[in-house]
Design a protein around this motif. Structure first.
Motif, mmCIF file in Angstrom:
data_model
loop_
_atom_site.group_PDB
_atom_site.id
_atom_site.type_symbol
_atom_site.label_atom_id
_atom_site.label_comp_id
_atom_site.label_asym_id
_atom_site.label_seq_id
_atom_site.Cartn_x
_atom_site.Cartn_y
_atom_site.Cartn_z
ATOM 1 N N HIS A 17 69.402 39.582 89.515
ATOM 2 C CA HIS A 17 68.722 38.296 89.746
ATOM 3 C C HIS A 17 69.731 37.140 89.782
ATOM 4 O O HIS A 17 69.571 36.194 90.547
ATOM 5 C CB HIS A 17 67.662 38.042 88.672
ATOM 6 N N SER A 51 61.212 36.219 84.530
ATOM 7 C CA SER A 51 60.554 37.253 85.330
ATOM 8 C C SER A 51 59.354 37.792 84.570
ATOM 9 O O SER A 51 58.957 37.236 83.545
ATOM 10 C CB SER A 51 61.548 38.361 85.641
ATOM 11 N N HIS A 62 69.567 44.976 86.090
ATOM 12 C CA HIS A 62 68.600 44.261 86.930
ATOM 13 C C HIS A 62 68.740 42.735 86.817
ATOM 14 O O HIS A 62 68.640 42.015 87.811
ATOM 15 C CB HIS A 62 67.200 44.701 86.489
HETATM 16 ZN ZN ZN Z 1 63.051 41.252 88.260
#
Ligand code: ZN
Ligand code: KG4
Length: 382
Positions: free
Chosen positions: A159, A183, A155
């Motif tokens: 980003h 995040s 993930h």
């Molecule tokens: Zn995220």
């Protein structure tokens, strides 16, 4: 290459179809279809994300988002797909823990089919484990039914690549680079020597930046997710020139001399100050501004240190908190005034928070994408 990408690591259920023309990193990317369902309204009631609630909502939303993405991409065919009983049995086993998902997949294929895709990319971590598993198992079921390789994607790499996409191409990076990933679950400084090497050189010892925003916002009586709320109230405080709240909030680990972060002290400081106190709307704005300033001061300092230490020529900023206007402006100022030899890459706002387009991009950046074989069904690990 047609990439179907799936993201379910937190509270967004996202499915997209992206076409990559050419080889990474010079490819042109076309977003053919994008289905994004935000669970925020559901989680608002609880004041935060409960993993099992997120898992249940992902299981409900995945097939509708798949249908939306395929329809937009104009590759949905209104002819039922042939699925044998043996296939159904296999898919039921894969999805045994994902309530209702196998049946909604069978229902989908009883009406539709779709043209061939080349790869299925899915977020395999980090994130909320029950939420991640729904996406991974869904990807494996589709991969099995469509005989398509499934690519697990990190993930946070997503980003990073989201920050590089401008129009339909990726901005080229000069290495070494430093990535600041901020995040709801992460606060990391990452050193990159090339597109495939990621070394974490600093991270938070407790709460993530987004979490600090969300938790302090809650203490101020603001709804989930608090980050955008704090951002807009702080903006009003700046516009109205409200005085700084005194004494100032702590800037944790500002001078610790390393690249780590800690935000739990900031949270505690806010709690101590606002607990059992009636605060006015004006004070809320002042607190929001001070929270944003405290967080920004720490981020700017640590980024500057990370650039000095690594000799990086590039700064990539990614993750949901990079949507914050004040943080964006402060980073732009840092680069233009203090480290002008560094090129800054920030995501377009719609790609700052979680989405599945970034998962397709990160999959395309995987060195083995072209040769990937079907991941043995049921064997994909988180
Ligand atoms: Zn995220
Ligand atoms: O990357 P993301 O969408 O999900 C995770 O991977 O965690 O980040 C979500 C986080 C939340 O904590 C949210 O409050 C924060 O990003 N966020 C913001 C803003 N927009 C989203 N924080 C501050 N200012 C914003 N404008």
């Amino acid at each position: 290459m047609y990439i179907l990408s799936i993201e379910t690591s937190c509270d967004e259920t996202a499915v997209s179809l992206v076409r990559a023309d050419g080889e990474f990193p010079e490819a042109a990317y076309t977003i053919l279809g994008n289905g994004l369902f935000s669970q925020i309204d559901i989680h608002k009631e609880f004041g935060g994300v409960f993993p099992n609630v997120a898992k249940r909502e992902h299981a409900k939303a995945l097939v509708p988002m798949l249908e939306k993405a395929l329809r937009e991409a104009d590759i949905l065919i209104e002819i039922p797909a042939a699925i044998t009983e043996a296939d159904k049995e296999h898919v039921r086993k894969l999805l045994v823990r994902e309530e209702g998902l196998a049946d909604s997949i069978f229902d989908f294929f009883s009406k539709y089919s779709f043209s061939a895709i080349d790869r299925i990319a899915v977020t395999s971590g980090p994130g909320l484990e029950p939420a991640l598993w729904v996406g991974v198992n869904f990807a494996q079921a589709l991969g099995y039914l469509r005989n398509t390789p499934v690519i697990p994607v990190n993930h946070m790499k997503g980003h990073i690549f989201a920050s590089l996409l401008k129009g339909n191409i990726l901005e080229q990076v000069t290495f070494p680079a430093v990535a600041l990933l901020i995040s709801g679950g992460h606060t990391d400084l990452v050193r990159m020597n090339d597109y495939t090497s990621f070394e974490v050189i600093g991270s938070t010892r407790d709460d993530a930046v987004g979490e600090a925003f969300d938790k302090t916002a809650r203490m101020l009586g603001l709804p989930y997710p608090g980050g955008p709320q704090i951002g807009s109230l702080a903006g009003e405080a700046r516009e109205q020139n409200l005085p700084q709240i005194l004494p100032p909030l702590p800037r944790p680990m500002l001078t610790s001399g390393d690249l780590d972060f800690s935000f739990s002290g900031l949270k505690t400081a806010v709690r101590t100050r606002v607990l059992d106190v009636q605060i006015t709307n004006e004070e809320k704005k002042q607190y929001a501004r001070e929270i944003e300033d405290a967080i920004t001061d720490v981020l700017i300092r640590k980024v500057h240190d990370a650039i000095d230490r690594t000799g990086a020529q590039t700064l990539i900023v990614g993750g949901g908190v990079s949507a914050n206007t004040h943080i964006r402006k402060s980073l732009e100022r840092l680069v233009s005034e203090d480290i002008p030899y560094v090129k800054l890459h920030m995501p377009e706002r719609n790609l700052s928070t979680d989405n599945s387009i970034m998962i397709a991009l990160a999959a395309h950046a995987e060195p083995n994408i072209a040769t990937s074989m079907i991941v043995a069904q049921g064997s994909l690990q988180l």
